[in-house]
Write an enzyme that holds these catalytic residues in place. Structure first.
Site, PDB file in Angstrom:
ATOM      1  N   LYS A 185      35.607  22.782  82.555  1.00 27.75           N
ATOM      2  CA  LYS A 185      34.805  21.955  81.774  1.00 27.75           C
ATOM      3  C   LYS A 185      33.778  22.469  80.821  1.00 27.75           C
ATOM      4  O   LYS A 185      33.339  21.817  80.073  1.00 27.75           O
ATOM      5  CB  LYS A 185      34.025  20.993  82.938  1.00 27.75           C
ATOM      6  CG  LYS A 185      34.892  20.063  83.697  1.00 27.75           C
ATOM      7  CD  LYS A 185      34.085  18.795  84.268  1.00 27.75           C
ATOM      8  CE  LYS A 185      35.053  17.931  84.956  1.00 27.75           C
ATOM      9  NZ  LYS A 185      34.193  17.089  85.699  1.00 27.75           N
ATOM     10  N   LYS A 238      43.380  11.604  85.245  1.00 27.11           N
ATOM     11  CA  LYS A 238      42.723  12.803  85.044  1.00 27.11           C
ATOM     12  C   LYS A 238      42.186  12.559  83.595  1.00 27.11           C
ATOM     13  O   LYS A 238      42.916  12.087  82.680  1.00 27.11           O
ATOM     14  CB  LYS A 238      43.503  14.038  85.245  1.00 27.11           C
ATOM     15  CG  LYS A 238      43.491  14.446  86.758  1.00 27.11           C
ATOM     16  CD  LYS A 238      42.211  15.099  87.031  1.00 27.11           C
ATOM     17  CE  LYS A 238      41.859  15.028  88.526  1.00 27.11           C
ATOM     18  NZ  LYS A 238      40.581  15.055  89.040  1.00 27.11           N
ATOM     19  N   LYS A 279      48.265  14.391  86.585  1.00 27.45           N
ATOM     20  CA  LYS A 279      47.848  13.355  87.684  1.00 27.45           C
ATOM     21  C   LYS A 279      47.477  12.202  86.951  1.00 27.45           C
ATOM     22  O   LYS A 279      46.874  12.224  85.953  1.00 27.45           O
ATOM     23  CB  LYS A 279      46.642  14.080  88.522  1.00 27.45           C
ATOM     24  CG  LYS A 279      47.415  14.165  89.947  1.00 27.45           C
ATOM     25  CD  LYS A 279      46.297  15.088  90.410  1.00 27.45           C
ATOM     26  CE  LYS A 279      45.545  14.250  91.631  1.00 27.45           C
ATOM     27  NZ  LYS A 279      44.347  14.833  92.614  1.00 27.45           N
TER      28      LYS A 279
END
Ligand code: TRP
Length: 350
Positions: free
Chosen positions: A136, A220, A217
């Site tokens: 991130k 996400k 996924k």
């Protein structure tokens, strides 16, 4: 199991379960939901249903991790709205506020109090190594300091409640390991203070993938709205998303996650909604169109009662707010006790 009501629980409360004196209590499970986006089918099947489904067997604590939502650029009104929406959805999925605890993290100040004490027990390098921080922090221009200490706050969330089990997906496993390391170190240095938590993998945890990109996924960051079924999507939107799901070359329906991930994902979703195994279900369908029709029906069957209950609850936000305030109030005594123990152990005058 074909759910026909808005409740995901299957077991009645055993007599005399829950409460009880410390030491005699049952397994305590805790999970946090971060109000940064709308809840989706992956959240429901992977996290919400397992925890709501076991609430009469384990002491269950669910909190809205609004402080965690502030670790990346955020819009205040959106965080507030999503916090209420997620709380309302938890009730709509059958979380029983009389039995389980549901509250908002920022309304229980002991989270932040314990966070600081644990920051004094955690190394900079330890926090800096976290994969999620690395990912991130390269994506953001301005990295908030709280993004670095995010896993320490998460450790505080967990240790505050003497949690035994934390149902975690892969992405949170490293954070749970950090919580365990911090708890172990604190206990070793300052005396037994915290219960050692462990990861609990949901008994059945389908990996729900993005419908338009089955390598990712569902839900996400970076996965698409078109490939994500949100719990509050209207029926026609669900239908469209499933109809447009990518499948794979081939004409027969078969379960082969490696070579046919798109079809495998649809079969897993179907199995999670109606029961049975993906391989067994595959034999029931002759074409992709037929399979998709069945998935639309199964998902709608699962989500409809939740959506209806949500609509009902959302008419009276005052009720949901009272449930949350009551939850924080009930959580307070235990949380104060933990913070007191930690403060005393670490050398503060109290
Ligand atoms: N970090 C979790 C997530 O991103 C949310 C969370 C915060 C959490 N505190 C927690 C989960 C404590 C379990 C236990 O999904």
């Amino acid at each position: 199991m074909t759910p026909t009501t808005a409740t995901l629980t299957t077991n009645p409360a055993p007599a005399g379960a829950g409460g009880g004196p410390a030491g005699a209590r049952g397994i305590r499970r805790l999970t946090g939901l971060k109000p940064t986006g709308h809840l989706h089918l992956g959240n429901l099947l992977g996290a919400i249903r397992p925890i709501v489904g076991t609430q009469y067997r384990a002491e269950t604590i669910v909190f809205l991790a609004d402080l965690h939502a502030l670790t990346v650029p955020h819009e205040p009104a959106r965080v507030r709205a999503l916090t209420l929406e997620q709380a309302t959805l938890m009730l709509a999925t059958g979380l029983d506020p009389d039995r389980s605890l549901l509250y908002v993290q920022s309304q229980l100040p002991q989270h932040t109090e314990l966070h600081y004490l644990l920051e004094c027990t955690t190394g900079y390098g330890e926090a800096h190594r976290m994969i999620q921080f690395r990912e991130k922090s390269t994506a953001e221009q301005q990295v908030r300091l709280s993004l670095l200490s995010y896993p320490v706050l998460m450790a505080a969330d967990i240790l505050l409640h003497d949690t035994d089990e934390v149902p975690v997906g892969n992405d949170q496993n490293q954070h749970l390991e950090l919580a365990r390391a911090v708890a172990g170190r604190f206990n070793a240095q300052y005396g037994q203070t915290f219960t050692m938590p462990r990861a609990a993998l949901p008994e059945v945890s389908p990996r729900v993938m993005d419908l338009s990109d089955p390598a990712r996924k569902m839900g996400k960051t970076g996965s698409s709205d078109a490939g994500t079924i949100f719990l509050l999507d209207p029926p026609e939107v669900i239908r469209r998303k499933v109809q447009r799901a990518v499948t794979d070359p081939g004409r027969t329906v078969g379960y082969d996650p490696r070579r046919r991930p798109g079809v495998a994902n649809l079969l897993e979703i179907l199995a999670a909604c109606v029961g049975g195994s993906p391989t067994g279900l595959a034999a029931d369908y002759r074409s992709y169109a037929q399979l998709k029709g069945a998935v639309v029906e199964a998902v709608e069957g699962l989500l409809r009662p939740i959506r209806l209950r949500h609509t009902e609850l959302a008419r009276d936000p005052g009720y949901v707010r009272r449930v949350l305030a009551d939850g924080a109030e009930r959580a307070r005594e235990g949380a104060e006790d933990t913070v007191y123990r930690a403060k005393r152990a670490i050398g503060l005058l109290c």
